[in-house]
Scaffold this active site. Sequence first.
Site, PDB file in Angstrom:
ATOM      1  N   ILE A 153       0.809  -1.126   0.019  1.00 41.06           N
ATOM      2  CA  ILE A 153      -0.003  -0.066  -0.088  1.00 41.06           C
ATOM      3  C   ILE A 153       0.715   1.343  -0.178  1.00 41.06           C
ATOM      4  CG2 ILE A 153      -2.028  -0.948   0.990  1.00 41.06           C
ATOM      5  CD1 ILE A 153      -1.003  -0.204   3.837  1.00 41.06           C
ATOM      6  N   GLY A 154       2.033   0.974   0.096  1.00 36.91           N
ATOM      7  CA  GLY A 154       2.849   2.008  -0.103  1.00 36.91           C
ATOM      8  C   GLY A 154       4.411   2.045  -0.211  1.00 36.91           C
ATOM      9  N   LYS A 155       5.261   2.877  -0.510  1.00 35.11           N
ATOM     10  CA  LYS A 155       6.800   2.679  -0.707  1.00 35.11           C
ATOM     11  C   LYS A 155       7.400   4.075  -0.262  1.00 35.11           C
ATOM     12  CE  LYS A 155      10.054   0.709  -4.248  1.00 35.11           C
ATOM     13  NZ  LYS A 155      10.892   1.738  -4.201  1.00 35.11           N
ATOM     14  N   SER A 157      11.645   5.724   0.927  1.00 37.57           N
ATOM     15  CA  SER A 157      13.149   5.474   0.869  1.00 37.57           C
ATOM     16  C   SER A 157      13.578   4.495   2.125  1.00 37.57           C
ATOM     17  CB  SER A 157      13.750   6.979   1.209  1.00 37.57           C
ATOM     18  OG  SER A 157      13.340   7.157   2.406  1.00 37.57           O
ATOM     19  N   PHE A 158      12.698   4.120   3.301  1.00 33.09           N
ATOM     20  CA  PHE A 158      13.088   3.216   4.093  1.00 33.09           C
ATOM     21  C   PHE A 158      12.594   1.822   3.751  1.00 33.09           C
ATOM     22  CE2 PHE A 158       8.725   4.887   4.744  1.00 33.09           C
ATOM     23  CZ  PHE A 158       8.145   3.818   4.883  1.00 33.09           C
ATOM     24  N   GLY A 159      12.020   1.636   2.630  1.00 34.24           N
ATOM     25  CA  GLY A 159      11.361   0.391   2.387  1.00 34.24           C
ATOM     26  C   GLY A 159       9.912   0.274   1.722  1.00 34.24           C
ATOM     27  N   GLU A 160       9.064  -0.551   2.242  1.00 26.01           N
ATOM     28  CA  GLU A 160       7.782  -0.587   1.762  1.00 26.01           C
ATOM     29  C   GLU A 160       6.752  -0.734   2.811  1.00 26.01           C
ATOM     30  OE1 GLU A 160       7.606  -3.936  -0.636  1.00 26.01           O
ATOM     31  OE2 GLU A 160       8.333  -5.353   0.634  1.00 26.01           O
ATOM     32  N   ILE A 161       5.563  -0.348   2.414  1.00 27.51           N
ATOM     33  CA  ILE A 161       4.316  -0.535   3.638  1.00 27.51           C
ATOM     34  C   ILE A 161       3.558  -1.560   3.016  1.00 27.51           C
ATOM     35  CG2 ILE A 161       2.492   0.635   4.796  1.00 27.51           C
ATOM     36  CD1 ILE A 161       3.782   3.096   4.172  1.00 27.51           C
ATOM     37  N   ASP A 270       7.532  15.922   7.707  1.00 30.94           N
ATOM     38  CA  ASP A 270       7.098  15.397   6.264  1.00 30.94           C
ATOM     39  C   ASP A 270       5.813  15.692   5.963  1.00 30.94           C
ATOM     40  OD1 ASP A 270       7.548  14.528   3.769  1.00 30.94           O
ATOM     41  OD2 ASP A 270       7.924  12.627   4.019  1.00 30.94           O
TER      42      ASP A 270
END
Length: 423
Positions: A153-155, A157-161, A270
């Site tokens: 459901i998201g991406k 710079s830290f990884g993915e959701i 952010d």
Amino acid sequence: MSSGGGESLSSDKQKEKARVSRTSLILWHAHQNDAASVRKLLQEDPSLVNATDYDNRTPLHVASLHGWLDVANCLIQFGADVNSQDRWKNTPLADAEGAKRNSVIQLLKTHGGSSYGQNGSHFEPNTVPPPLPNKCDWEVDPSELDFSNSARIGKGSFGEILKAHWRGTPVAVKRILPSLSEDRLVIQDFRHEVNLLVKLRHPNIVQFLGAVTDRKPLMLITEYLRGGDLHQYLKEKGSLNTAAAINFSMDIARGMAYLHNEPNVIIHRDLKPRNVLLVNTSANHLKVGDFGLSKLIKVQSSHDVYKMTGETGSYRYMAPEVFKHRRYDKKVDVFSFAMILYEMLEGEPPFANYEPLDGAKRAAEGHRPTIRAKGYTPELIELTEQCWAADMNERPSFIDILKRLEKIKENLPSDHHWHLFSS
């Protein structure tokens, strides 16, 4: 006598203000790879060579990180301290090594540069990192997470959701990149930060539930909200009417007022429509999410903390002082809030005709988006303009914003209160 003393005090304040301004200028020119402007400033005031920003970063740190050889050379010629350390204890050489800037690495080593800090090849002598906190009640056993029907459901710079299930309940799982999960300091920071975040409880803040820190990859678990994010909602709906925009703004302001509450202030850094989530498809309740994450993941280059998540989308909502690498405080979030309010009423992002980075540059140069929407009452225009003021001290607090929104809502003509969420 008192008059003379007052003039002297005023003169001292002006000198201090000028000094702060020149510090910002040299950091800005170093960031922009403008060696000629850096040299000119140093000729006027050689002491600026070791000027520091809020994070104790010098112009040489900035030049080393970006690999600007001419700027670094100029700074060294004027006597820059090649081993100055920022708040993360990084030297310029550590930054250059972390970003693989080979020419600058050679230059710094030639002039006696050492590599200390979180990015460097070795720690400062005699430095022992504090012990990791013990396993806490928020530590989640990864075997309890069910990814069998997961969806991304998201991406970032830290990884993915990912949407997953934990003990039968739908949750959002932020899965941290393996490259970040290996660093002991990252794990340590991650645990300390989660320790703080899981204690937060507010109806307008996305609820943190737990984390995986003793196995790889690191994961962070929050409640899953079915309504999607405000970015997608506005993309589909277009501009909101005045009452709807006020209701949404009040939810955001409530969450932010809670995060900014003394003494443990959390600066979001952010705040943007993608990080504001709708609780359900009825779109009658918003929550602020993803706070703490850019601060939490101090990735290999410490400047990633400084430039927030690194996603270009963030630039659209970025306060000028952050873009210019100036000292900043919680008022950066108030600026971003103004940009979101603008987007809700106008139906398009701020500086929509510009790329995100160019939009941030325009804001830093003093430009602001043009207000055209009929939904903008004079009071909302005044509030927006104060929230995006160039001087962060002129921006109101979220507590004040809330009071003013409540007053504006009370004074809306009755027809504004119908069909709250129609566009």
